[in-house]
Design a protein around this motif. Structure first.
Motif: not given
Lengths: 319, 319, 319, 319
Positions: A77, A100, A102-103, B71-73, B106-109, B119, B308-310, B312-313, D62
């Motif tokens: 992470h 913030a 994260d990945v 950098r969100r992919t 993966m990004p968590l967002q 976040h 983590a600051v987020g 997936p759910v 990126m």
């Protein structure tokens, strides 16, 4: 009696006897989750008395048990933005907002998880008799990807705390094979009956032990777990899913002279059984022991990662 | 009336007015999830009538909306073992067993998610007034990591289908600011009341639109969403969480001349509000419209990714 | 004599004495690589006699030494497409073409590498006296990112096989501190002189040992390496870079009672020295011993990963 | 003349004519790199006159051209530790040392790269006639992994600036097929001859164009590139490798009505040719135009990622 020298023969017999191929039609992608009906979900919701919820997930972080076998690592992470940057005014946002992000990079089998139906094959056949090479390619599971189970996995959870009922000090030793007799005795001790559509949670106590003593060989080494001989029980009870607090659900070393996860080979591709691994029942089990109630609503939806053969999951028990 | 030219001033006013700092003690890490009590969970379970479950998650795959901003992919899912290898006998396992494993980065967002309390920051302050740089470093969120919310997020979900009630053809246009009046009118139309501890699901209809027309600027571009002026409603109703079917929860473009997510700045660090984004309400909304019932049990536990600051759910609605 | 009880004092003295801040101007981003001039490169090319090339890189795979310290894992390499898929006709390409693609996730410090100038700070200062927080944020190294060294790192390589000259059986024991005297004696034994702009390769023999005995604590544990007292030599010789076959370049345990990589703290942020770690000199060293020639053309360009504080590298020696 | 309607037939003819299967023995894993002998490397080193070095790599970040085709993304570089943390004293290290570390996740074909010999198959056959499914499985390329080329790829580089010689304003238009005549004319204009073992660098100018105009469809779309008809030249000249400044080396759209990279299908599995893509010749080309010298020492070692079918590379040209 199992012939310890002939895993392939024993697996073939059990596979033939307990196969569910075709039971829910040619196109089925859910296997035993089909047993989990709306009626079962309603009954499960009615079990909620106190409104207390329990997470049955282990942590997802670098302190996990993975050691690299089959490229399974612990989750990595990393941060894309941090509070330190925000505090130093490095982010270039207006009006004092900071953020913030994260990945994560992780194997889908690294921590608390569901095995999807594409996770195991028997002689090149996947669930429902499909050719493995038509189901899971480099593009993932094109047929039974874990996303097909995004909605249905919520129902009656039952904890079978075999560690507490059968073990000494609440724990089964590594290599202990849990038989149907152990499962039945535990259910009786708890005053519950396992039925069609149930999500069965089997606590061996191994997780408590490795928490105390260190991970050791938790990921892949000796462990208590289900005996190969429980295949009939898994089939006859019509449970929707089963999960354990161990790495691999079945007893290790396996009960043959030379074998690798033979019960998986029967249960996943032939029976279509949903299997959970590395679940954390410690807090729930203590609560069940305290209030004497071992059944609850269990919501354990996998992340719908398209084509995945497994999924990390945070199963929630609601009592 | 908002002063469009002074986001910083308006944010400061709202932050002061609607702050929950200290409300649950100095050590609090849960924010508004504290409103979600055992009583609320019991009441939520009692809402289950039919036993039908709905996944409120979008897919996690390369076909998602992310375009690289910050950098969100989209998630990159790759296989460690496949059925093609198994079919060709390439895996070296005994007795005909074959397997497939996989890994994700993966990004968590990136897709359906919860924003953790770490976040967003307001002038270098995180939730409960903590210095951002003491909360979220490169090691992640050391205080309010999403793992602190592993257990509690299950309760009464209420769908406010603002798109269907207020919009034309079931959809709000991009840039549409949802006000308290819209929320109230929608709740009235549905015959529900929003109360303390609720998990509020706001459907704008944007997701239906981009599914039809292509992602376009779904990730970060113009969208319907909550007006900055709903801060008071978010605070007063004592909801535990709110989620939308849009990328960013609040209306975009934002309602100031030069701003970036001003409602986040009030809601997360000051109010301690749990926010869900990119949820998929389409199937649930159709069902609610059909049976006239907009409340349900909602289980939406984040994955306990330490720090983590987020997360997936896959939120499950059970009616 | 070093005061073992006062690393901070000793570091401060050495930092003051051997600082190169300002030597190449305020805007410098190359540090000691500035010593590597066109003249030096011409001279280096002239060293090529036989046309034999040697890779000085260790492997990049899961069998590496990393154990998770500071989230450093071994590289995870996965396939996006495979030959098994191609052979089974699963790829959907025309006219019989098939393909394989792959992806990697790895720490930039996991195997053979260069440390960038943003890798180490001294009391919050980065190379050339810049504030660390202005140089390396979550967005990476904004000033001295490794991409700034994409072109220049090719020149005269000199192998100092200290293991062979000073050690028993070609290897220095773990904890052995290599002093200036050892370096000088080795150079003399080899018949080479170290000069301005050189890329110095120090072989300790530890890599040969762990290849034979297992990784053990190669990543971070006891190792032979440069003594803190070589700081003056590193500065005076005006070498462009130095690399070792160990995890951390300097001797471990470090030569203070309580310290962590004190020579790094002098060499990188103060001296601006380019440091290579985990290089593999085994094949080259055998060749040098055989032909008596310890100098060569060395091409060791980092991958220009924008903002990286290090880079994997496959250094090529051409004799 | 190519039969535009029969790519499979034309490929078969070319494959038969230009196959190098067995040329270097049954066990060969290097293909045309075998042409790059020690003599050639000595001659290459002798080309170094000025000591100027050029990086021929594009950036790894990126901001690259990848858009997700076949899960190819741009590199995601994240920090494990930062200067902001160090400056704020968040790292827990002694005596004022601070550090930054980082991690990358990237397709090996995302930016400047070598295609390994396991990258392309012809009707299920890999280089030297091996069955694709025995060469590249989910475990990677078990035979011709890019690590087998760790040492040899250094030799005489020759720039053929076809864009400058044949194109208008130094650039060939998209869809322009470079023929043998163009290559020969360019070599003549430069005063160089292509010979056995050379590393040929073909500049089309497309990279200059997309730098000016935006990436557009650089990754996979229309591009100038080698004509299918150059297969004979590629074979006859006995070059060791060829690289272009485009995504895919050959002209796109391809020269058949329905085809995908037909020249790859001939060149990689049949000829065993090492192909470089997405190289950056801009700075080098300007220098060559200025000094009239188009040959140089080229060091372009792939990273030895075990089992990889390609590798990012920072090729260094030394004049």
């Amino acid at each position: 009696m199992l012939d310890r020298t002939d895993p392939e023969g024993e697996i073939a017999k059990a596979a033939a006897k307990y196969s569910n191929w075709g039971r829910w039609g040619e196109d089925d992608v859910r296997g035993t989750v089909n047993f989990l009906t709306e009626v079962k979900r309603r009954e499960a919701a009615a079990l909620v008395r106190r409104g207390v919820s329990f997470s049955l997930a282990q942590s997802f972080d670098m302190n996990g048990p993975q050691k690299g076998w089959r490229r399974r690592t612990n989750p990595v992470h990393t941060m894309l933005d941090t509070g330190t940057d925000a505090a130093l005014g490095n982010q270039g946002f207006p009006h004092g907002i900071g953020g913030a992000d994260d990945v994560i990079a992780m194997p889908l089998q690294c921590s608390t998880q569901w095995d999807g139906l594409g996770h195991i094959f028997d002689h090149g056949k996947a669930w429902n008799g499909r050719p493995a090479e038509r189901v899971v390619t480099s593009d993932g599971d094109l047929v039974t990807g874990i996303e097909t189970l995004a909605a249905p996995v919520v129902g009656r959870g039952v904890l079978l705390d075999v560690g507490r009922v059968i073990g000494a000090d609440g724990e089964l030793p590594d290599g202990f094979a849990i038989t149907e007799a152990h499962l039945t005795a535990t259910a009786e001790a708890h005053g519950v009956a396992i039925g069609s559509g149930d999500l069965v949670c089997v606590r061996t106590g191994q997780l408590a032990r490795v928490r105390r003593d260190g991970w050791g060989e938790y990921a892949g080494g000796p462990a208590p777990g289900l005996s190969f001989t429980t295949a009939g029980w898994l089939h006859r009870t019509e449970i929707a899913a089963i999960a354990t607090d161990t790495w691999g659900f079945e007893v290790r070393p396996n009960e043959f002279d030379d074998a690798f996860q033979p019960l998986h080979q029967v249960a996943i591709p032939n029976m279509g059984l949903l299997i959970g691994e590395m679940w954390d029942f410690e807090e729930l089990a203590a609560d069940c022991a305290a209030d004497g109630s071992y059944e609850f609503l269990l919501a354990a939806p996998p992340l719908p990662i398209t084509g995945a053969v497994g999924s990390p999951v945070n199963p929630l028990a609601l009592k």
